[in-house]
Design a protein around this motif. Structure first.
Motif, mmCIF file in Angstrom:
data_model
loop_
_atom_site.group_PDB
_atom_site.id
_atom_site.type_symbol
_atom_site.label_atom_id
_atom_site.label_comp_id
_atom_site.label_asym_id
_atom_site.label_seq_id
_atom_site.Cartn_x
_atom_site.Cartn_y
_atom_site.Cartn_z
ATOM 1 N N ALA A 1 15.960 37.044 15.722
ATOM 2 C CA ALA A 1 15.439 36.346 16.895
ATOM 3 C C ALA A 1 13.988 36.708 17.191
ATOM 4 C CB ALA A 1 16.313 36.640 18.113
ATOM 5 N N ALA A 2 13.423 37.665 16.452
ATOM 6 C CA ALA A 2 11.984 37.933 16.544
ATOM 7 C C ALA A 2 11.216 37.149 15.488
ATOM 8 C CB ALA A 2 11.702 39.422 16.372
ATOM 9 N N VAL A 3 11.866 36.802 14.392
ATOM 10 C CA VAL A 3 11.195 36.106 13.294
ATOM 11 C C VAL A 3 11.250 34.589 13.486
ATOM 12 C CG1 VAL A 3 11.153 35.750 10.794
ATOM 13 C CG2 VAL A 3 11.688 38.000 11.717
ATOM 14 N N GLU A 4 12.387 34.071 13.955
ATOM 15 C CA GLU A 4 12.533 32.622 14.123
ATOM 16 C C GLU A 4 11.466 32.027 15.042
ATOM 17 O OE1 GLU A 4 17.353 32.250 13.288
ATOM 18 O OE2 GLU A 4 16.598 32.297 15.355
ATOM 19 N N ARG B 1 6.368 33.013 7.175
ATOM 20 C CA ARG B 1 6.612 32.189 5.984
ATOM 21 C C ARG B 1 6.348 32.964 4.702
ATOM 22 N NH1 ARG B 1 7.963 27.291 6.593
ATOM 23 N NH2 ARG B 1 8.080 26.481 8.689
ATOM 24 N N GLN B 2 5.459 33.936 4.769
ATOM 25 C CA GLN B 2 5.167 34.751 3.585
ATOM 26 C C GLN B 2 6.270 35.770 3.308
ATOM 27 O OE1 GLN B 2 1.343 36.344 4.694
ATOM 28 N NE2 GLN B 2 0.208 34.815 3.526
ATOM 29 N N LEU B 3 6.839 36.347 4.373
ATOM 30 C CA LEU B 3 7.699 37.522 4.208
ATOM 31 C C LEU B 3 9.185 37.294 4.439
ATOM 32 C CD1 LEU B 3 5.504 40.209 6.047
ATOM 33 C CD2 LEU B 3 5.579 39.686 3.601
ATOM 34 N N TYR B 4 9.556 36.279 5.228
ATOM 35 C CA TYR B 4 10.934 36.237 5.719
ATOM 36 C C TYR B 4 11.627 34.897 5.483
ATOM 37 C CZ TYR B 4 9.250 40.446 8.005
ATOM 38 O OH TYR B 4 8.701 41.671 8.240
ATOM 39 N N SER B 5 11.430 34.324 4.335
ATOM 40 C CA SER B 5 12.131 33.070 4.038
ATOM 41 C C SER B 5 13.574 33.347 3.620
ATOM 42 C CB SER B 5 11.415 32.295 2.924
ATOM 43 O OG SER B 5 11.608 32.937 1.675
ATOM 44 N N ALA B 6 14.468 32.426 3.976
ATOM 45 C CA ALA B 6 15.860 32.544 3.543
ATOM 46 C C ALA B 6 15.946 32.484 2.024
ATOM 47 C CB ALA B 6 16.694 31.432 4.177
ATOM 48 N N ASP C 1 23.816 31.382 4.418
ATOM 49 C CA ASP C 1 22.664 31.179 3.532
ATOM 50 C C ASP C 1 22.980 31.593 2.099
ATOM 51 O OD1 ASP C 1 21.142 30.282 5.677
ATOM 52 O OD2 ASP C 1 20.203 32.233 6.049
ATOM 53 N N VAL C 2 23.612 32.764 1.938
ATOM 54 C CA VAL C 2 23.910 33.257 0.588
ATOM 55 C C VAL C 2 24.981 32.384 -0.074
ATOM 56 C CG1 VAL C 2 24.900 35.178 -0.704
ATOM 57 C CG2 VAL C 2 23.134 35.603 1.011
ATOM 58 N N ALA C 3 25.970 31.945 0.696
ATOM 59 C CA ALA C 3 26.987 31.043 0.137
ATOM 60 C C ALA C 3 26.339 29.773 -0.401
ATOM 61 C CB ALA C 3 28.025 30.697 1.202
ATOM 62 N N GLN C 4 25.424 29.215 0.366
ATOM 63 C CA GLN C 4 24.728 28.005 -0.068
ATOM 64 C C GLN C 4 23.929 28.256 -1.345
ATOM 65 O OE1 GLN C 4 21.186 26.576 2.105
ATOM 66 N NE2 GLN C 4 22.284 24.651 2.390
ATOM 67 N N ALA C 5 23.263 29.425 -1.428
ATOM 68 C CA ALA C 5 22.466 29.750 -2.608
ATOM 69 C C ALA C 5 23.343 29.886 -3.851
ATOM 70 C CB ALA C 5 21.688 31.041 -2.370
ATOM 71 N N PRO D 1 15.309 42.161 3.501
ATOM 72 C CA PRO D 1 15.189 41.662 4.875
ATOM 73 C C PRO D 1 15.929 40.344 5.047
ATOM 74 C CG PRO D 1 13.045 42.297 4.002
ATOM 75 C CD PRO D 1 14.002 42.299 2.851
ATOM 76 N N ARG D 2 16.505 40.172 6.223
ATOM 77 C CA ARG D 2 17.139 38.890 6.528
ATOM 78 C C ARG D 2 16.113 37.773 6.416
ATOM 79 N NH1 ARG D 2 20.531 40.291 12.008
ATOM 80 N NH2 ARG D 2 22.244 41.435 11.027
ATOM 81 N N GLY D 3 16.577 36.633 6.000
ATOM 82 C CA GLY D 3 15.683 35.500 5.876
ATOM 83 C C GLY D 3 15.891 34.485 6.979
ATOM 84 N N VAL D 4 14.885 33.663 7.171
ATOM 85 C CA VAL D 4 14.941 32.569 8.133
ATOM 86 C C VAL D 4 14.885 31.264 7.358
ATOM 87 C CG1 VAL D 4 13.656 31.417 9.982
ATOM 88 C CG2 VAL D 4 13.883 33.890 9.980
ATOM 89 N N ASP D 5 15.685 30.307 7.781
ATOM 90 C CA ASP D 5 15.687 28.981 7.162
ATOM 91 C C ASP D 5 14.402 28.269 7.583
ATOM 92 O OD1 ASP D 5 16.057 26.407 6.317
ATOM 93 O OD2 ASP D 5 18.125 26.231 7.038
ATOM 94 N N LEU D 6 13.376 28.363 6.731
ATOM 95 C CA LEU D 6 12.068 27.835 7.098
ATOM 96 C C LEU D 6 12.015 26.314 7.053
ATOM 97 C CD1 LEU D 6 9.766 30.471 5.381
ATOM 98 C CD2 LEU D 6 10.385 30.289 7.789
ATOM 99 N N ALA D 7 13.001 25.690 6.436
ATOM 100 C CA ALA D 7 13.081 24.229 6.504
ATOM 101 C C ALA D 7 13.577 23.806 7.883
ATOM 102 C CB ALA D 7 14.010 23.697 5.418
ATOM 103 N N ARG D 8 14.482 24.617 8.446
ATOM 104 C CA ARG D 8 15.000 24.335 9.786
ATOM 105 C C ARG D 8 14.019 24.773 10.866
ATOM 106 N NH1 ARG D 8 19.603 27.457 12.983
ATOM 107 N NH2 ARG D 8 20.030 25.961 14.639
ATOM 108 N N PHE D 9 13.488 25.997 10.707
ATOM 109 C CA PHE D 9 12.548 26.523 11.699
ATOM 110 C C PHE D 9 11.125 26.174 11.282
ATOM 111 C CE2 PHE D 9 16.378 28.881 12.559
ATOM 112 C CZ PHE D 9 16.417 28.865 13.944
#
Length: 387
Positions: A296-299, A363-368, A27-31, A167-175
């Motif tokens: 795996a709790a956020v996804e 979606r509010q707190l854990y976006s990639a 994710d960070v490499a892409q950013a 905090p780790r982020g989740v790819d909200l476009a994917r999930f």
């Protein structure tokens, strides 16, 4: 987020197979690439390397996963050469063994060094505490949760000013359930051998097959449910054994000995986790040791699924007990049986309501995007301090 001209990031991670640290690396490499920089990753390689390169990152393959001192010294020399050749701006280590090589190379080349403390590492001796402390010896330490941050301060006496929580982020476009078509869910159902007319409540444990993920606690909980006449559930263990064939065999033997072969399936590695969460009615994380964050709790929450998790570690920050899921006593099969029964008995409508609350909060707190923006801001902070 803007980066300085000619910015080049070098991340160092043992492998790119699967896991939270690896996903954060991608994710960070892409950013960085999107912000106009160059993103290098020194790693042994793995199945996620193709995605890194597809996103515009570059792979620097070397055996950084090793703990062999001579090979680590060779890695340090290779990293020095890479840093000088690519004019690297920041070195970012994501694991302890490669951090030694990366820190040495950063010192030799006078390059800023950052490390992310991805896990709460055990230290039962002074030597192990010294080994773990390599992650705190750079310009800045990133903790992936407040739980991790408090541990780092207590364990290593790090100045809080040199420590930031991201905090780790989740790819909200994917999930995103909106963009996960039913055909993908149907394909996964067929691949896992679940009949169309099977209306049992489906419960997903997503994570590599290793003892600390708590699979055996769930087998014991399922045995208790079955002893009370309940067969209205299907538990799915989705994850790679990563060569731990002994544990996988032990797990299957426990399932068979309990007469649960029709109620618990080991389905192996899954490449389509969004579809897996939609196929499930709820997700579980019965970890026996604390997760520092627990992606795996956020996804699953991002996919609108409530989660049952062990009541320790970073998941106590990401799950609201009784609101977006349930927190259960660690390694307590009876408590887990009760929690699973309660989640099943809640019914699909109430579970969906919980899932919607969890989805909104995730979606509010854990976006990639938020995780990457904060990480790039940390890079800028370090570069400004050095300047």
């Amino acid at each position: 987020m803007s980066l300085p001209p000619d910015f080049t990031l070098l991340q160092v991670v043992p492998e790119l197979e699967t896991g939270g640290a690896e996903q954060s690396t991608i994710d960070v490499a892409q950013a960085v690439v999107r912000a106009g920089g160059v993103a290098l990753v020194a790693t042994r390689g793995g199945r996620m390397a193709a995605r890194l390169e597809a996103d515009g990152g570059r792979l620097a393959q070397m055996p950084v996963q090793t703990k062999n001192p001579l090979t680590m010294l060779g890695n340090a020399a290779r990293l020095v050469s890479l840093i000088r050749q690519e004019n690297v701006s920041i070195v970012h280590a994501r694991s302890r063994a490669p951090a030694f090589s990366a820190l040495w190379a950063a010192h030799v080349t006078d390059t800023p060094f950052i490390a992310t403390y991805h896990g709460v590492y055990k230290a039962q001796s002074g030597l192990k505490r010294w080994y773990n402390a390599v992650m705190t010896r750079g310009d800045l330490v990133i903790a992936n949760s407040d739980y991790t941050r408090e541990h780092v301060i207590a364990e290593h006496k790090v100045d809080p000013a040199r420590l930031v929580t991201i905090p780790r982020g989740v790819d909200l476009a994917r999930f995103d359930p909106t963009f996960t078509p039913p055909a993908r869910v149907d394909a996964l159902r067929a691949a896992w051998g679940i009949a169309d007319g099977d209306h049992r409540t489906r419960i997903l444990l997503a994570g590599r097959l290793t003892r600390i993920k708590g699979h055996l606690t769930i087998v014991n909980a399922a045995r208790r449910l079955a002893a009370h006449g309940r067969r209205d559930f299907l538990i799915l263990f989705a994850g790679d054994d990563q060569g731990r064939t002994g544990y996988a065999a032990e797990l299957q033997a426990a399932i068979d000995a309990s007469g649960l072969a029709d109620s618990i399936k080991i389905v192996g590695h899954c490449d389509d986790m969004p579809a897996a969460y939609l196929l499930a009615d709820l997700a579980i994380l019965p970890t026996t040791v604390p997760e520092s964050f627990g992606r795996a709790a956020v996804e699953p929450q991002a996919m609108g699924r409530p989660v049952i998790a062990s009541n320790h570690g970073g998941v106590t920050e990401t799950i609201l007990d009784g609101v977006t899921g349930w927190l259960v006593a660690v390694d307590d099969a009876a408590a887990w049986a009760d929690a699973i029964a309660a989640a099943i008995d809640l019914g699909p409508t109430k579970r969906q309501e919980m899932g919607e609350v969890g989805k909104k909060r995730a979606r509010q707190l854990y976006s990639a995007e938020a995780m990457c923006a904060q990480t790039l801001a940390a890079y800028e902070r370090v570069l400004e301090a050095r300047a």
